[in-house]
Design a protein around this motif. Structure first.
Motif, short mmCIF file in Angstrom:
data_model
loop_
_atom_site.label_atom_id
_atom_site.label_comp_id
_atom_site.label_asym_id
_atom_site.label_seq_id
_atom_site.Cartn_x
_atom_site.Cartn_y
_atom_site.Cartn_z
N THR A 99 46.51 41.89 18.97
CA THR A 99 45.86 43.13 18.52
C THR A 99 44.70 43.49 19.45
N LEU A 100 44.21 42.54 20.24
CA LEU A 100 43.16 42.82 21.20
C LEU A 100 43.71 43.46 22.46
N VAL A 101 45.02 43.50 22.56
CA VAL A 101 45.67 44.07 23.73
C VAL A 101 46.32 45.41 23.39
N VAL A 102 47.14 45.39 22.36
CA VAL A 102 47.86 46.60 21.95
C VAL A 102 47.10 47.19 20.76
N PRO A 105 47.09 34.97 29.06
CA PRO A 105 46.79 35.65 30.33
C PRO A 105 46.35 37.09 30.17
N TYR A 106 46.52 37.67 28.99
CA TYR A 106 46.28 39.10 28.84
C TYR A 106 44.90 39.43 28.31
N ILE A 107 44.06 38.44 28.03
CA ILE A 107 42.68 38.72 27.62
C ILE A 107 41.75 38.21 28.72
N ARG A 108 41.12 39.14 29.41
CA ARG A 108 40.29 38.79 30.57
C ARG A 108 38.84 39.17 30.40
N ASP A 109 38.56 40.07 29.51
CA ASP A 109 37.20 40.53 29.29
C ASP A 109 36.40 39.47 28.54
N ASP A 110 35.25 39.07 29.09
CA ASP A 110 34.45 38.01 28.48
C ASP A 110 33.94 38.39 27.09
N ASN A 111 33.63 39.66 26.89
CA ASN A 111 33.14 40.10 25.58
C ASN A 111 34.22 39.96 24.51
N ILE A 112 35.46 40.26 24.90
CA ILE A 112 36.57 40.15 23.96
C ILE A 112 36.87 38.68 23.68
N LYS A 113 36.79 37.86 24.71
CA LYS A 113 36.98 36.41 24.50
C LYS A 113 35.94 35.88 23.52
N ARG A 152 40.04 48.97 26.36
CA ARG A 152 41.44 48.62 26.55
C ARG A 152 41.58 47.50 27.58
N ILE A 153 42.43 46.55 27.30
CA ILE A 153 42.61 45.40 28.19
C ILE A 153 43.96 45.51 28.85
#
Length: 362
Positions: free
Chosen positions: A254-257, A310-318, A358-359
């Motif tokens: 859900t953090l991607v789509v 591999p699809y979550i790269r943003d540090d804030n989202i992590k 958007r990621i």
């Protein structure tokens, strides 16, 4: 890439060498005649096995797979190739309870750790992970796979003789304990007490046989049908492990789509409702509390473990996923439906401007 076994490409190419070896094995397993031409192509996307699609001259389609001793990930991840024995056994056993939801085994060559299974045509069966990332959620698949998983767990809960054949805790150490539990303990030492408890619980549990890798990447979807693949991690264990493993993967997507968050969450709710409707071998509340703890661990593991998504790269989202997972490890007496609601609330609060957060999943 497809090479005919009779076309004699470079004799030292990896595909040529694989084709030559597989030809000998298929003859030995009586899957084709000696000297019979066949087409072979690599199936990409996995990290734990070499997988090939094969079509013989007689028109027989199949998948051949062989587990790797060292998985294709950045950090060193070693795993016993004997896990193919347990995958073969699992696929054969569960056809007794979910024959339409797993691949049939065509042959298994123990010496080479090579498993040959039924091929599902890509025109009719779609990989659920790829479908979700493309914005096609197939939310009804959640309820379907929930019912399937509950039937599998119930089958093994009622068959102690079958369970005894899956004491593969030494393999589970390499496939799940080291890359998930131990890796997170090293990264988050303040959580070591909680994770050590889960680790001990996982290694002692023996009430069912778990699949061990229930993930959208291992599920094929078709109208009114789902196929559960890749049971290399099958082992006696805690049934709470499997539903949590899948939920962690779905929540992170859900953090991607983001534009499909409601549909993905509906799939999660359908999955949980359907699964717990089928839990009749133990107290549902106890299983649910353990599942919430596992969910916290798996959210952390897919951000900070040996195999981060591999699809979550943003540090804030992590950081959002990390904080949520940590909180779940300390949560007491809650329902998974409440957890799902809290996740949705977090998404809606943090993603007021969808485009700016958007990621990329490329």
């Amino acid at each position: 890439m497809k090479n005919s076994a009779s076309s004699r490409p470079n004799s030292h190419s990896p595909m040529r060498m694989a084709a030559d070896e597989l030809a000998l094995i298929m003859v030995r397993c009586e899957l084709m005649e000696e000297g019979e031409p066949f087409e072979i192509s690599s199936v990409e996307g996995g990290v734990s096995s070499n997988v090939w699609y094969i079509r013989t001259r007689s028109g027989r389609d199949m998948i051949a797979k062989r587990p790797l001793a060292r998985l294709n990930v950045e950090q060193e991840w070693l795993a016993d190739q004997r896990r193919s024995n347990f995958e073969c056994m699992f696929l054969r056993d569960v056809r007794a309870c979910v024959p339409e939801n797993v691949a049939s085994v065509l042959a298994h060559d123990v010496e080479s750790h090579t498993l040959f299974i039924e091929y599902f045509p890509t025109q009719a069966f779609f990989n659920w992970r790829e479908e979700i990332l493309a914005g096609r959620t197939h939310e009804e698949a959640g309820a379907g796979i929930g019912a399937t998983l509950a039937k599998i767990h119930h089958y093994f809960a009622q068959n102690s003789d079958a369970r005894e054949r899956y004491d593969a805790r030494d393999i589970l150490q390499g496939t799940r304990i080291d890359p998930y539990f131990d890796a997170i303990t090293k990264r988050h030492p303040k959580l070591s007490k909680k994770i050590d408890k889960l680790r001990s619980q996982t290694l002692k549990a023996d009430s069912v046989v778990i699949h061990g890798d229930v993930s959208p990447k291992n599920i094929l979807v078709a109208p009114n049908r789902q196929i559960l693949l890749d049971a290399e991690c099958a082992c006696i264990g805690d049934p709470a492990f499997d539903p949590s493993f899948l939920l962690a993967q779905l929540l992170l997507k859900t953090l991607v789509v983001i534009e499909r968050e409601k549909e993905i969450m509906a799939a999660c709710q359908g999955f949980i409702t359907s699964y717990f409707d089928g839990v009749i071998w133990e107290d549902k509340h106890s299983l649910e509390q353990r599942a919430i703890e596992y969910l916290g661990l798996f959210l952390l593991a897919r951000i900070d473990g040996k195999v981060p998504v591999p699809y979550i790269r943003d540090d804030n989202i992590k950081a959002l996923a990390r904080e949520f997972g940590t909180n779940l490890l300390n949560l007491k007496d809650k329902k998974i439906s409440d957890v799902l609601g809290s996740w949705s609330m977090m998404i809606n609060e943090q993603y007021a401007n969808l485009e700016s957060f958007r990621i990329s999943n490329t």
